[in-house]
Motif scaffolding. Sequence first.
Motif, mmCIF file in Angstrom:
data_model
loop_
_atom_site.group_PDB
_atom_site.id
_atom_site.type_symbol
_atom_site.label_atom_id
_atom_site.label_comp_id
_atom_site.label_asym_id
_atom_site.label_seq_id
_atom_site.Cartn_x
_atom_site.Cartn_y
_atom_site.Cartn_z
ATOM 1 N N THR A 103 0.810 -1.218 0.000
ATOM 2 C CA THR A 103 0.000 0.000 0.000
ATOM 3 C C THR A 103 0.842 1.267 0.000
ATOM 4 N N HIS A 104 2.120 1.132 0.356
ATOM 5 C CA HIS A 104 2.977 2.306 0.503
ATOM 6 C C HIS A 104 4.348 2.094 -0.146
ATOM 7 N N ILE A 105 4.885 3.182 -0.653
ATOM 8 C CA ILE A 105 6.263 3.190 -1.141
ATOM 9 C C ILE A 105 6.943 4.435 -0.579
ATOM 10 N N ALA A 106 8.005 4.191 0.199
ATOM 11 C CA ALA A 106 8.812 5.288 0.737
ATOM 12 C C ALA A 106 10.034 5.434 -0.165
ATOM 13 N N LEU A 107 10.243 6.619 -0.668
ATOM 14 C CA LEU A 107 11.340 6.882 -1.594
ATOM 15 C C LEU A 107 12.606 7.214 -0.803
ATOM 16 N N THR A 108 13.248 6.157 -0.317
ATOM 17 C CA THR A 108 14.414 6.303 0.557
ATOM 18 C C THR A 108 15.717 6.505 -0.206
ATOM 19 N N GLY A 109 15.777 6.055 -1.454
ATOM 20 C CA GLY A 109 17.014 6.194 -2.223
ATOM 21 C C GLY A 109 18.190 5.490 -1.570
ATOM 22 N N HIS A 110 17.938 4.386 -0.878
ATOM 23 C CA HIS A 110 18.981 3.761 -0.074
ATOM 24 C C HIS A 110 20.032 3.000 -0.872
ATOM 25 N N ILE A 111 19.708 2.550 -2.071
ATOM 26 C CA ILE A 111 20.694 1.865 -2.907
ATOM 27 C C ILE A 111 20.549 2.399 -4.321
ATOM 28 N N HIS A 112 21.662 2.767 -4.907
ATOM 29 C CA HIS A 112 21.672 3.245 -6.288
ATOM 30 C C HIS A 112 22.469 2.251 -7.121
ATOM 31 N N LEU A 113 21.796 1.673 -8.080
ATOM 32 C CA LEU A 113 22.464 0.724 -8.949
ATOM 33 C C LEU A 113 23.242 1.477 -10.022
ATOM 34 N N MET A 114 24.349 0.892 -10.411
ATOM 35 C CA MET A 114 25.189 1.526 -11.421
ATOM 36 C C MET A 114 25.477 0.506 -12.515
ATOM 37 N N THR A 115 25.664 1.015 -13.703
ATOM 38 C CA THR A 115 26.070 0.183 -14.826
ATOM 39 C C THR A 115 27.405 0.698 -15.310
ATOM 40 N N GLY A 116 28.276 -0.203 -15.620
ATOM 41 C CA GLY A 116 29.583 0.215 -16.081
ATOM 42 C C GLY A 116 30.117 -0.746 -17.113
ATOM 43 N N ILE A 117 31.202 -0.384 -17.675
ATOM 44 C CA ILE A 117 31.881 -1.248 -18.629
ATOM 45 C C ILE A 117 33.165 -1.725 -17.966
ATOM 46 N N ALA A 118 33.464 -2.984 -18.161
ATOM 47 C CA ALA A 118 34.669 -3.543 -17.557
ATOM 48 C C ALA A 118 35.637 -3.955 -18.658
ATOM 49 N N THR A 119 36.839 -3.518 -18.509
ATOM 50 C CA THR A 119 37.909 -3.879 -19.439
ATOM 51 C C THR A 119 39.219 -3.791 -18.679
ATOM 52 N N SER A 120 40.254 -4.227 -19.309
ATOM 53 C CA SER A 120 41.549 -4.137 -18.628
ATOM 54 C C SER A 120 42.165 -2.765 -18.864
ATOM 55 N N GLU A 121 42.885 -2.306 -17.886
ATOM 56 C CA GLU A 121 43.614 -1.042 -18.019
ATOM 57 C C GLU A 121 44.643 -1.153 -19.145
ATOM 58 N N GLN A 122 45.229 -2.344 -19.277
ATOM 59 C CA GLN A 122 46.230 -2.559 -20.319
ATOM 60 C C GLN A 122 45.610 -2.348 -21.710
ATOM 61 N N TRP A 123 44.433 -2.917 -21.937
ATOM 62 C CA TRP A 123 43.765 -2.747 -23.236
ATOM 63 C C TRP A 123 43.415 -1.285 -23.462
ATOM 64 N N TYR A 124 42.817 -0.665 -22.442
ATOM 65 C CA TYR A 124 42.402 0.728 -22.574
ATOM 66 C C TYR A 124 43.594 1.618 -22.917
ATOM 67 N N GLN A 125 44.689 1.431 -22.200
ATOM 68 C CA GLN A 125 45.883 2.255 -22.443
ATOM 69 C C GLN A 125 46.539 1.945 -23.787
ATOM 70 N N SER A 126 46.264 0.777 -24.354
ATOM 71 C CA SER A 126 46.843 0.429 -25.658
ATOM 72 C C SER A 126 46.165 1.186 -26.802
ATOM 73 N N LEU A 127 44.999 1.753 -26.531
ATOM 74 C CA LEU A 127 44.289 2.515 -27.555
ATOM 75 C C LEU A 127 44.967 3.869 -27.763
ATOM 76 N N PRO A 128 44.941 4.366 -29.000
ATOM 77 C CA PRO A 128 45.453 5.732 -29.212
ATOM 78 C C PRO A 128 44.627 6.724 -28.390
#
Length: 171
Positions: free
Chosen positions: A74-99
């Motif tokens: 019957t109720h929803i309290a908008l607590t904002g207690h957890i914020h989900l995040m989306t990210g991309i995962a890659t290796s630092e080595q690969w990323y740094q190999s890019l120009p």
Amino acid sequence: MLTKKLVEAPEDLRGVRVRTINSPVWLRTIESMGATPTPLPWSEVYSALQLGAIDGAEAQLTAAEGQNLHEVITHIALTGHIHLMTGIATSEQWYQSLPEELRTILDEELQSAGEEASQATADAQNAVRERMEAEGVTFTEVDVELFRERVGGVYDELGYGQYRDQLTAGE
């Protein structure tokens, strides 16, 4: 926070059994907020609420609507207690190999995609809220600071303080 009773402050969660994910971060967060964390599979939440095995659940509005939880809460309290995040995962080595030019383009496009996805989520949440309110669910805008104070120590307790600091450095 999806419940069968009004929640305006952490004290209102005392004794409330809240379904959450079976993860240390979620369990400690819900407990610190004042509720009794109750890990259950998501597929069991509707019947657990209906039968009174739990008193509430925590989830994003879109997930709650997908399970038709507006039929058993019957109720929803908008607590904002957890914020989900989306990210991309890659290796630092690969990323740094890019120009550098490609890294710049990648950074800009990922930032743009993130902003677009965040806006789409916000729009979807607003639409769900309107539909749930039409079904009789009461939404409560709580003082988020009261809840934030309660859960502030969870990061350090679980060894995540440095990650919180990294995320909030730009605020």
